[in-house]
Each structure stands twice: as structure tokens, then as C-alpha cells.
Design a protein around this motif. Structure first.
Motif, short mmCIF file in Angstrom:
data_model
loop_
_atom_site.label_atom_id
_atom_site.label_comp_id
_atom_site.label_asym_id
_atom_site.label_seq_id
_atom_site.Cartn_x
_atom_site.Cartn_y
_atom_site.Cartn_z
N ALA A 37 52.21 33.22 42.06
CA ALA A 37 51.43 33.95 41.05
C ALA A 37 52.31 34.57 39.97
O ALA A 37 51.82 35.30 39.11
N SER A 80 49.44 33.11 32.45
CA SER A 80 49.67 33.09 33.89
C SER A 80 48.49 32.56 34.67
O SER A 80 48.65 31.83 35.65
N GLU A 81 47.25 32.91 34.26
CA GLU A 81 46.07 32.42 34.96
C GLU A 81 45.99 30.90 34.91
O GLU A 81 45.69 30.24 35.90
N ILE A 84 48.47 29.26 37.30
CA ILE A 84 48.03 29.23 38.69
C ILE A 84 46.95 28.18 38.89
O ILE A 84 46.93 27.44 39.87
N ARG A 85 46.03 28.07 37.93
CA ARG A 85 44.98 27.05 38.02
C ARG A 85 45.59 25.66 38.12
O ARG A 85 45.11 24.80 38.85
N TYR A 119 44.83 41.51 36.30
CA TYR A 119 45.39 40.17 36.52
C TYR A 119 45.14 39.72 37.96
O TYR A 119 44.73 38.58 38.20
N LYS A 122 41.58 38.67 38.47
CA LYS A 122 41.30 37.39 37.82
C LYS A 122 41.81 36.22 38.66
O LYS A 122 41.08 35.24 38.89
N ILE A 123 43.05 36.29 39.11
CA ILE A 123 43.59 35.13 39.84
C ILE A 123 42.95 34.98 41.21
O ILE A 123 42.70 33.86 41.67
N ASP A 126 39.33 33.67 40.57
CA ASP A 126 39.38 32.27 40.14
C ASP A 126 39.55 31.35 41.35
O ASP A 126 38.89 30.31 41.45
#
Length: 350
Positions: A37, A80-81, A84-85, A119, A122-123, A126
């Protein structure tokens, strides 16, 4: 946590493995995908230390997590999101649907509750919202579970209706979309040992009381936790290792799972310097198997065993070299337990 169900199939193993748990709950094998992450750790950023724990690799124990350079990631990873996706999507794409189609996202590298809470929300959300993901597992330190982080975990717990750890949630499940059913959030805590001298040596930088406080807070919001224990730490006797296992297993706030991790000596760590200086010796395979068996006998049969050895990346592993062949380690463990006629929880029943 519900009491142990004697009808759960351990799939031929003498202990309640994570694979057996998934087969029991989901009826199929569930695969774990490790992601990075992009977070750091208070033992790295100067808050507590800059050197990390004495055994921790440069990758923050996330050496198997998917990673990309800026050129590999390209325009799809502008934040960053998105990064990770991409890790998740690329990892998922490598699995054949005939082998398995459900996954756990494991936030593994460094300390995964140590960051901006927006953050983190969000991660985590998601990952949980992905249709092929049944849950997430968050590796962290007990001293990095502040009130804001706990609020986010509680919020996501309610949103995704974790029926595996909270009672009376059937009405909530009925109100949620199909893809949100049976999602879970686990928190993995790096305790390693209950012994103060060892904790100081490995630069853990928090007292045992902090662990106790963390698991109480997690239990109060119905977040199952998994405790990491390292076997073979320098100067620890077999009885010291067993006392750590007993402490974790018998705690008022019982763990959902336990990870028994063999101490790996990895390159570019301070532990490697001590090893090369002859300050301690690694466990031999026979010693390790004997200790693991005794540990398992002292763990209640309803606690899920998430690991019995661990993976040390072969390209950075100094010792023990025998641990590089995980199949041999597991086969030896299973064979010896069968020959001895012992299984998880035997000592608890006496």
C-alpha cells in the motif's frame, strides 16, 4: 467467536488450517493476494526508530507483494489508490478461474494502519468492494491502532456486514447487495514474543500491555485478529516460545488465528550481522518441527492456524536454508504428528 465445531473437516491435517477454514465457510479454496500500500512504519520513519525491527527486510515483510517501477506502472498509476488497484487486478488476472475465483487481499508490507485515515478507508473499501474479493487482511503493529483507524474499521465492518465475526447480522445481510455478503476484515498483529528482553533485542518498541489493549479494542468492534509469533528468536528457549503461544491462546480476547513463523535471517538486516558474528544459531529442521508440534498442542482447536513455517524469499534468505523447501517442511510436520498421534489442542484437553 463461536465454539469449536467438531464436525469441521480439517482436510486430513492434524490442525485447523486456513485452507480448512475457507473450505468450511466458502466451500472452496480461497487465495491470498499480497499488496504493497506504499506505507511506512514508525520503526522506519524516525517516530520510534529508523532501522526497523532487527529481522525485517528492506521490503517490510512484503517481499511477495506485487511491485512496479514507474515505467512499468505508467499512466495507470498516477496516484496511490490506482497503484494498489493495478496490483490487485494484475494478480487476479494470473489465476485460472478453474483453479479458484475468490480472493483475500492481504495488505502486507510495512504497517498498514499507519497512514492518513482517508487513504486507508479508500484502499480498504476499494478492495472489499471487488466482486471476487471475500475479505481483506491488514498487517500492522498493536501500537498503530488509534481511535480514527478503529472508527474506519468499525465503519467498514458495518458496511460490509461481516457475518463471520458478529452475531445477529442476518437482517443486515438481507439489505446488502449480493457481492457484499460474507465479506470480512481481519487485522494481523506482529507480537512475535511476550518476553521483554527479546522484544527489546528485536527493537519492537512497544510493551506487552499495548498488545493487550489493541486486541481488546478490536474485539469490542468485532474485528477478528491474527497474532504473529516468531519461533527461534535468539536466546529464547523452547519453554519461552511455548509461554508466548499459551499467553496468546488463553487471552481473555481470544484470537481468530495464529501465525507460527520460523525466524528467517535475511540479507541486509541487523539480524544477519549478529548471525554472521556467531551470536546465535538457527533452528535445525528437527528442532523446529518438535517446537511447532508442541505449540499446536497448546492452541485451542477452534483457533485457525494461518501459518506453521513462513516463506523466506530464497534470493535474500541466509538461514535456515532448509526452510526454502516449504513442501518438505510441511510434509515432515504432518508425518511426524501422524506418527505421534497428536493434533492441535491436545494439551488443552488434559
Amino acid at each position: 467467536m463461536k465454539s469449536y465445531n467438531k464436525n469441521i473437516d480439517w482436510l486430513g491435517k492434524p490442525y485447523y488450517s486456513l485452507n480448512a477454514y475457507f473450505k468450511h465457510v466458502y466451500g472452496q479454496k480461497i487465495y491470498k493476494i499480497a499488496v504493497d500500500a506504499g506505507l511506512t512504519c514508525p520503526n522506519r520513519d524516525g517516530s520510534l526508530d529508523t532501522r526497523g525491527c532487527i529481522f525485517c527486510s528492506a521490503g517490510g515483510s512484503g517481499d511477495f507483494a506485487e511491485k512496479y517501477s514507474s515505467s512499468q506502472c505508467g499512466s495507470s498509476c498516477t496516484n496511490s489508490e490506482a497503484y494498489i488497484r493495478k496490483q490487485i487486478e494484475d494478480s487476479l488476472s494470473r489465476f485460472n478461474k478453474s483453479v479458484g475465483d475468490k480472493f483475500v487481499i492481504y495488505f502486507q508490507a510495512f504497517t498498514n494502519t499507519y497512514g492518513d485515515v482517508d487513504y486507508l478507508r479508500k484502499i480498504w473499501s476499494d478492495a472489499l468492494s471487488h466482486e471476487d474479493v471475500v475479505g481483506i487482511s491488514i498487517a500492522t503493529r498493536p501500537d498503530c491502532l488509534g481511535d480514527e483507524v478503529l472508527e474506519v474499521l468499525s465503519e467498514l465492518q458495518k458496511t460490509y456486514c461481516d457475518i463471520n465475526s458478529s452475531e445477529g447480522s442476518e437482517e443486515c445481510i438481507k439489505e446488502k447487495p449480493e457481492e457484499f455478503k460474507k465479506k470480512f476484515i481481519w487485522v494481523e498483529l506482529g507480537l512475535q514474543t511476550i518476553h521483554d528482553n527479546t522484544a527489546e533485542y528485536i527493537r519492537r518498541h512497544y510493551p506487552l500491555a499495548t498488545y493487550d489493549e489493541a486486541i481488546e479494542k478490536l474485539s469490542l468492534i468485532n474485528i477478528p485478529y491474527i497474532t504473529h509469533i516468531i519461533l527461534g528468536l535468539p536466546n529464547e528457549t523452547e519453554e519461552m516460545m511455548l509461554s508466548t503461544v499459551r499467553y496468546v491462546n488463553q487471552h481473555k480476547y481470544k484470537p481468530f488465528g495464529i501465525k507460527l513463523q520460523l525466524l528467517h535471517v535475511l540479507i541486509h538486516t541487523d539480524l544477519a550481522l549478529d548471525y554472521e558474528a556467531g551470536l546465535f544459531k538457527e533452528l535445525e529442521l528437527e528442532e523446529y518441527i518438535d517446537i511447532v508440534i508442541k505449540c499446536l498442542e497448546n492452541i485451542s482447536p477452534d483457533v485457525v492456524i494461518h501459518r506453521v513455517t513462513g516463506d523466506g524469499p530464497k534470493n535474500i534468505l541466509i538461514a535456515p536454508k532448509w526452510s526454502g523447501n516449504k513442501k518438505v517442511v510441511l510434509n515432515t510436520l504432518h508425518k511426524q504428528m501422524k506418527e505421534l498421534g497428536v493434533k492441535q489442542g491436545d494439551e488443552i484437553k488434559k
